[in-house]
Design a protein around this motif. Structure first.
Motif, mmCIF file in Angstrom:
data_model
loop_
_atom_site.group_PDB
_atom_site.id
_atom_site.type_symbol
_atom_site.label_atom_id
_atom_site.label_comp_id
_atom_site.label_asym_id
_atom_site.label_seq_id
_atom_site.Cartn_x
_atom_site.Cartn_y
_atom_site.Cartn_z
ATOM 1 N N UNK A 74 0.744 -1.247 -0.178
ATOM 2 C CA UNK A 74 -0.163 -0.095 0.062
ATOM 3 C C UNK A 74 0.919 1.083 0.214
ATOM 4 N N UNK A 75 0.171 2.339 -0.145
ATOM 5 C CA UNK A 75 0.747 3.669 -0.160
ATOM 6 C C UNK A 75 1.154 4.030 1.466
ATOM 7 N N UNK A 76 2.406 4.679 1.429
ATOM 8 C CA UNK A 76 2.551 5.235 2.717
ATOM 9 C C UNK A 76 2.046 6.348 2.931
ATOM 10 N N UNK A 77 1.082 6.586 3.676
ATOM 11 C CA UNK A 77 0.232 7.932 3.865
ATOM 12 C C UNK A 77 0.960 8.868 4.842
ATOM 13 N N UNK A 78 1.653 8.512 5.800
ATOM 14 C CA UNK A 78 2.523 9.252 6.635
ATOM 15 C C UNK A 78 3.734 8.751 7.102
ATOM 16 N N UNK A 79 4.995 9.307 7.425
ATOM 17 C CA UNK A 79 5.971 9.045 7.648
ATOM 18 C C UNK A 79 6.419 9.965 8.918
ATOM 19 N N UNK A 80 6.332 9.733 10.081
ATOM 20 C CA UNK A 80 6.372 10.627 11.313
ATOM 21 C C UNK A 80 7.838 10.795 11.656
#
Length: 367
Positions: A74-80
């Motif tokens: 899946x697509x990475x929606x957020x990288x914190x």
């Protein structure tokens, strides 16, 4: 006419001799001026490997490192996080798109609701026919059929619930958290990238768990024992301390005949260290087997002169003056370095001086 020519030639010869004499006198005066007072210096000769030590190179590493990845695509929606960030255990690292998994969970929830409704109806039939059978108003065959239907519906409810557990497990892989407290050392992708199962997204090293990993050649591995004390020098951090061998890999199948060992670092020496720093490890060779050529030339690192991209060291000429000798260096062993060429193993060199050294300056050995 001939007499005048001879006279002119004689005058030219006399002038030439006078000029050469004056130049020679000036050069002699200049040379005497440049010599000046002799500088007191300390002299030494190279030391060689006596065969009682093993010198190997290693690197500082974290004893616990985790590559954070996912089991879903899946697509990475957020990288914190970013490289260098300190993270806590269970802190959110990244999220993966999960709309398809949420839809599948909704389907399993609906399937469970349907199966549970069917189960309630089957339960009523089972209870009714059990009572009728006890009153001898229903045959055993009818009770068996109702019991079979009831058990089948119960199994369908259980299967739907297990399917929901599977979906929930997949859903958990879309929220990535830190397995322990540490530091983010690598970030392989950015938000918006496609995550694939097993593909690392970030790497985390546990804080305060540094050790040294070193590769030992096959000829020297038998001279190393677990728990053995060694001397470790990390030049970039200006540290020298004692460590102990905590692990010896028994196989070199995948490391090219090099056996990997781990060396502990005392807690009070871990400050200021970073993973990847090079370390020199010196082990006492208890078997007394020579491990390197006895003609190895070792000199103190402090005696090396660096000029631009060249390395050299001062020796003493036959006229008792300093002479800068260019040398080629090899491996570093603690506070000493190997000289591969440019200095003989019995040649005297200058280790320290009471003044500034340069080519041609007069020197004398300090008493």
């Amino acid at each position: 006419m001939i007499f005048q020519q001879q006279k002119s030639a004689t005058i030219l010869v006399v002038l030439g001799i006078a000029l050469l004499t004056a130049c020679s006198s000036k050069e002699k005066t200049a040379t005497e001026t440049n010599i000046g007072p002799a500088i007191n210096v300390t002299l030494a000769t190279p030391s060689g490997n006596n065969g009682n030590t093993v010198n190997i190179s290693g690197q500082v590493e974290s004893s616990q490192t985790a590559n954070i990845s996912t089991r879903v695509m899946g697509y990475i929606t957020s990288l914190q996080v970013k490289v260098g960030d300190k993270v806590r255990k269970d802190q959110l690292i990244a999220t993966i798109s999960n709309q398809d998994i949420l839809a599948k969970r909704a389907q399993t929830d609906a399937a469970i609701a349907e199966a549970e409704a069917t189960l309630k109806n089957a339960q009523k039939d089972y209870d009714r026919f059990t009572a009728l059978y006890k009153q001898q108003s229903a045959s055993a065959k009818e009770l068996d059929n109702v019991t079979l239907q009831y058990n089948a519906v119960k199994a369908r409810v259980e299967a739907a619930k297990q399917m929901r557990n599977e979906v929930n497990a997949m859903l958990s892989y879309t929220t990535l958290t830190a397995p322990f407290s540490g530091t983010v050392t690598q970030k392989m992708v950015d938000a918006g990238s496609m995550a694939n199962p097993g593909m690392p997204i970030v790497s985390i090293e546990q804080a305060g768990t540094y050790q040294i990993s070193a590769a030992v050649p096959e000829a020297e591995i038998n001279q190393i024992n677990q728990g053995q004390l060694v001397e470790v020098t990390i030049q970039s951090a200006n540290k020298t301390f004692k460590g102990s061998v905590t692990q010896i890999n028994q196989s070199s199948q995948f490391t090219g005949s090099q056996y990997i060992i781990k060396v502990s670092i005392p807690d009070n020496e871990k400050a200021g260290l970073y993973a990847g720093m090079y370390a020199t490890i010196v082990l006492t060779n208890t078997n007394k087997i020579p491990t390197t050529n006895s003609n190895t030339v070792l000199v103190p690192l402090s005696s090396i002169e660096n000029k631009n991209q060249l390395t050299g060291m001062y020796t003493v000429s036959a006229n008792h003056t300093a002479l800068l000798r260019w040398v080629r260096l090899g491996k570093t062993f603690g506070d000493k370095v190997e000289v591969l060429s440019g200095l003989a193993n019995n040649e005297t060199f200058i280790t320290s001086a009471d003044g500034k050294l340069y080519n041609g300056v007069a020197v004398k050995e300090k008493k």
